[in-house]
Design a protein around this motif. Structure first.
Motif, PDB file in Angstrom:
ATOM      1  N   SER A 142      53.751  34.538  10.325  1.00 49.03           N
ATOM      2  CA  SER A 142      52.617  35.392  10.948  1.00 49.03           C
ATOM      3  C   SER A 142      51.705  35.765   8.948  1.00 49.03           C
ATOM      4  N   ASN A 143      52.726  34.833   8.367  1.00 46.50           N
ATOM      5  CA  ASN A 143      51.277  35.859   6.713  1.00 46.50           C
ATOM      6  C   ASN A 143      51.549  34.580   5.932  1.00 46.50           C
ATOM      7  N   LEU A 144      50.388  34.295   4.809  1.00 45.84           N
ATOM      8  CA  LEU A 144      50.285  32.944   3.841  1.00 45.84           C
ATOM      9  C   LEU A 144      50.199  33.557   2.512  1.00 45.84           C
ATOM     10  N   PRO A 145      50.603  33.269   1.398  1.00 46.83           N
ATOM     11  CA  PRO A 145      50.093  33.408   0.230  1.00 46.83           C
ATOM     12  C   PRO A 145      48.845  32.899  -0.058  1.00 46.83           C
ATOM     13  N   LYS A 146      48.137  33.639  -1.021  1.00 44.97           N
ATOM     14  CA  LYS A 146      46.748  33.333  -1.123  1.00 44.97           C
ATOM     15  C   LYS A 146      46.744  32.156  -2.226  1.00 44.97           C
ATOM     16  N   GLY A 147      46.193  30.960  -1.549  1.00 38.15           N
ATOM     17  CA  GLY A 147      45.382  29.625  -2.173  1.00 38.15           C
ATOM     18  C   GLY A 147      46.579  28.830  -2.057  1.00 38.15           C
ATOM     19  N   TYR A 148      47.698  28.671  -1.105  1.00 38.21           N
ATOM     20  CA  TYR A 148      48.819  28.233  -0.534  1.00 38.21           C
ATOM     21  C   TYR A 148      48.210  27.579   0.518  1.00 38.21           C
ATOM     22  N   LYS A 149      48.125  26.172  -0.161  1.00 44.02           N
ATOM     23  CA  LYS A 149      48.012  24.636   0.393  1.00 44.02           C
ATOM     24  C   LYS A 149      48.743  24.006   1.199  1.00 44.02           C
ATOM     25  N   HIS A 150      48.769  24.041   2.742  1.00 44.23           N
ATOM     26  CA  HIS A 150      49.139  22.717   3.521  1.00 44.23           C
ATOM     27  C   HIS A 150      50.244  21.780   3.626  1.00 44.23           C
ATOM     28  N   GLY A 151      51.699  21.661   3.305  1.00 46.83           N
ATOM     29  CA  GLY A 151      51.376  20.199   3.418  1.00 46.83           C
ATOM     30  C   GLY A 151      51.767  20.216   1.588  1.00 46.83           C
ATOM     31  N   THR A 152      51.217  21.147   1.132  1.00 46.19           N
ATOM     32  CA  THR A 152      51.674  20.608  -0.192  1.00 46.19           C
ATOM     33  C   THR A 152      52.912  22.388  -0.899  1.00 46.19           C
ATOM     34  N   ASP A 153      51.770  23.066  -0.710  1.00 48.22           N
ATOM     35  CA  ASP A 153      52.642  24.174  -1.379  1.00 48.22           C
ATOM     36  C   ASP A 153      54.298  25.110   0.408  1.00 48.22           C
ATOM     37  N   TYR A 154      53.309  24.944   1.385  1.00 51.17           N
ATOM     38  CA  TYR A 154      54.199  24.682   2.375  1.00 51.17           C
ATOM     39  C   TYR A 154      53.987  24.397   4.002  1.00 51.17           C
ATOM     40  N   ALA A 155      55.183  24.667   4.417  1.00 51.19           N
ATOM     41  CA  ALA A 155      55.284  23.358   5.680  1.00 51.19           C
ATOM     42  C   ALA A 155      54.534  24.045   7.114  1.00 51.19           C
ATOM     43  N   ALA A 156      54.812  25.388   7.094  1.00 54.83           N
ATOM     44  CA  ALA A 156      54.316  25.988   8.505  1.00 54.83           C
ATOM     45  C   ALA A 156      53.515  27.292   8.059  1.00 54.83           C
ATOM     46  N   ILE A 157      52.722  28.115   8.737  1.00 51.75           N
ATOM     47  CA  ILE A 157      53.199  29.410   9.591  1.00 51.75           C
ATOM     48  C   ILE A 157      53.532  29.551  11.079  1.00 51.75           C
ATOM     49  N   VAL A 158      54.442  30.256  11.282  1.00 50.46           N
ATOM     50  CA  VAL A 158      54.187  30.384  12.392  1.00 50.46           C
ATOM     51  C   VAL A 158      54.527  31.894  13.411  1.00 50.46           C
ATOM     52  N   THR A 159      54.082  32.244  13.987  1.00 51.86           N
ATOM     53  CA  THR A 159      53.305  33.327  14.254  1.00 51.86           C
ATOM     54  C   THR A 159      53.244  33.597  16.001  1.00 51.86           C
ATOM     55  N   ASP A 160      53.179  34.559  17.092  1.00 54.23           N
ATOM     56  CA  ASP A 160      52.136  34.426  18.508  1.00 54.23           C
ATOM     57  C   ASP A 160      51.327  34.269  18.897  1.00 54.23           C
ATOM     58  N   ASP A 161      51.635  33.462  19.860  1.00 54.62           N
ATOM     59  CA  ASP A 161      50.305  33.058  20.427  1.00 54.62           C
ATOM     60  C   ASP A 161      49.717  34.322  20.722  1.00 54.62           C
ATOM     61  N   LEU A 162      48.903  35.196  20.001  1.00 52.69           N
ATOM     62  CA  LEU A 162      48.032  36.026  20.604  1.00 52.69           C
ATOM     63  C   LEU A 162      47.473  37.091  20.914  1.00 52.69           C
ATOM     64  N   PHE A 163      46.676  35.646  21.438  1.00 53.68           N
ATOM     65  CA  PHE A 163      45.315  35.483  22.715  1.00 53.68           C
ATOM     66  C   PHE A 163      45.730  35.764  23.614  1.00 53.68           C
ATOM     67  N   GLN A 164      47.236  34.800  24.527  1.00 54.48           N
ATOM     68  CA  GLN A 164      48.512  34.919  25.520  1.00 54.48           C
ATOM     69  C   GLN A 164      49.370  36.374  25.432  1.00 54.48           C
ATOM     70  N   MET A 165      49.343  36.832  24.849  1.00 52.93           N
ATOM     71  CA  MET A 165      49.589  38.268  24.725  1.00 52.93           C
ATOM     72  C   MET A 165      48.384  38.949  25.321  1.00 52.93           C
ATOM     73  N   GLY A 166      47.188  39.092  25.130  1.00 52.70           N
ATOM     74  CA  GLY A 166      46.152  40.318  25.366  1.00 52.70           C
ATOM     75  C   GLY A 166      46.090  39.151  26.840  1.00 52.70           C
ATOM     76  N   LYS A 167      45.723  38.599  26.670  1.00 54.39           N
ATOM     77  CA  LYS A 167      45.301  37.880  28.086  1.00 54.39           C
ATOM     78  C   LYS A 167      45.750  37.843  29.132  1.00 54.39           C
ATOM     79  N   GLN A 168      48.058  38.277  28.654  1.00 54.72           N
ATOM     80  CA  GLN A 168      49.013  37.818  30.061  1.00 54.72           C
ATOM     81  C   GLN A 168      48.547  39.329  30.598  1.00 54.72           C
ATOM     82  N   ALA A 169      48.533  40.253  28.997  1.00 54.11           N
ATOM     83  CA  ALA A 169      48.055  42.084  30.155  1.00 54.11           C
ATOM     84  C   ALA A 169      46.712  42.369  30.306  1.00 54.11           C
ATOM     85  N   ALA A 170      46.134  41.540  30.436  1.00 56.51           N
ATOM     86  CA  ALA A 170      44.768  41.527  31.422  1.00 56.51           C
ATOM     87  C   ALA A 170      45.599  40.861  32.726  1.00 56.51           C
TER      88      ALA A 170
END
Length: 353
Positions: A142-170
């Motif tokens: 869910s979060n990312l250290p400042k200035g970190y670049k994908h593929g160089t500093d980290y492999a991925a951010i993994v988080t919830d599908d937040l839009f789908q959570m709100g949509k499914q509630a609707a």
């Protein structure tokens, strides 16, 4: 569980929500398209390639809870398939300084991959720097250290599908109301990435997909303890509300108390995240019609799979989302397991029989 994800505020304003048209979705910090977690899998060849390497992993979490326990379980099971040993598991207690100490302690065990939710983008960037120097693969929740670049500093951010959570509630509230009625909208009145995105997705979906439903009352809330008071005031002004959306389960319990105090058994509630009080009302046929949750176990599995792929030198997606699920009386037992990898509270299971 909500508080476990509120700490991801550093992405506010950088992670975005595409809420226009049919393709509305959660996207990454630089507009990356989300990769569904189901697409991040390890083949038999991948597993064979890492099993005898003696790789080690560390799980450096922000807190301890049902949510983090489920994320850990998913990660541990996936790492076990790859023959990767978990050598360190920590709980920073929402303390960025303590998390920095946890990182230093973990690095002494020489892990090859670290899974973590960075608590503070600035201090985390420095705290994880030695891990980068050591060649440790980093996968963030869910979060990312400042200035970190994908593929160089980290492999991925993994988080919830937040839009789908709100949509499914609707969608769930609309189903309960047969697609028509007046509803109240109780949103989180603070700058938090997770709740802001989910709340807006609910509102967007109602406006776009359900012309027969009108949001006639809106109320921001920052202190869950005031939920009953604020909901009572809303109901005085709009006693004919057919439904109410509440930003997460704790304030939803307060809204439920307000409805009970007024003898209102008709107004339907939909909210996000799993909690015993609202689930109990739901399975007893009360005001709560559905709960929408994330798949925390799947978050952990996907994080571990990304970590293994990074160890193998494979290309990894920058931004991965785990699916949401709608929990109702009919699927409450399975829904709890799918989300949190544990049984629902016994009171809920007994009432659902």
């Amino acid at each position: 569980m909500l508080i476990d994800r509120l700490v991801a505020t550093a992405l506010a304003g950088s992670l975005m929500l595409l809420a226009g048209g049919a393709g509305a979705q959660t996207v990454g910090p630089s507009g990356e398209t989300a990769t569904p977690s189901a697409e991040v899998t390890l083949s038999d060849t991948d597993l064979a390639a890492v099993k005898e390497k003696g790789y080690k992993a560390a799980l450096l979490w922000h807190t301890s809870s049902d949510f983090t326990n489920a994320v850990s379980a998913g990660a541990k099971d996936e790492f076990a398939r790859a023959g990767i040993q978990i050598v360190v598991t920590t709980d920073a207690g929402f303390d960025a300084a303590r998390q920095r100490s946890d990182i230093e302690t973990a690095l002494a065990a020489k892990p090859n991959v670290i899974l973590s939710l960075p608590l503070d983008p600035v201090t985390s960037a420095e705290a994880f720097r030695q891990a980068l120097t050591d060649g440790t693969k980093l996968v963030f929740l869910s979060n990312l250290p400042k200035g970190y670049k994908h593929g160089t500093d980290y492999a991925a951010i993994v988080t919830d599908d937040l839009f789908q959570m709100g949509k499914q509630a609707a969608d769930a509230l609309a189903k309960a109301l047969d697609g028509k009625g007046k509803v109240g909208y109780i949103f989180h009145d603070a700058s938090y990435y997770v709740t802001n995105q989910r709340d807006q997705a609910f509102k967007t979906t109602i406006g776009k997909d359900y012309p027969g439903i009108k949001i006639v009352a809106e109320q921001g809330i920052s202190d869950p303890a005031r939920a009953e008071e604020l909901a009572s005031a809303m109901l005085v002004q709009h006693p004919d509300l057919d439904g109410i959306y509440v930003t997460w389960a704790e304030p939803a319990d307060g809204v439920l108390s307000a409805l009970r105090a007024s003898g209102n058994t008709e107004t339907k509630i939909v909210t996000l995240d799993l909690a015993e009080p609202v689930a109990l009302d739901m399975v007893k046929g009360g005001n709560v019609t559905a709960l929408v949750a994330d798949k925390a176990y799947e978050l952990g599995r996907a994080m571990a799979a990304v970590g293994v792929k990074a160890l193998l030198g494979q290309e990894t997606p920058a931004f991965v989302v785990a699916p949401a699920l709608t929990v109702t009386k009919q699927n409450v037992a399975q829904g709890w397991k799918d989300s949190l990898n544990r049984d629902a509270p016994q009171s809920v299971l007994d009432a659902a029989k």
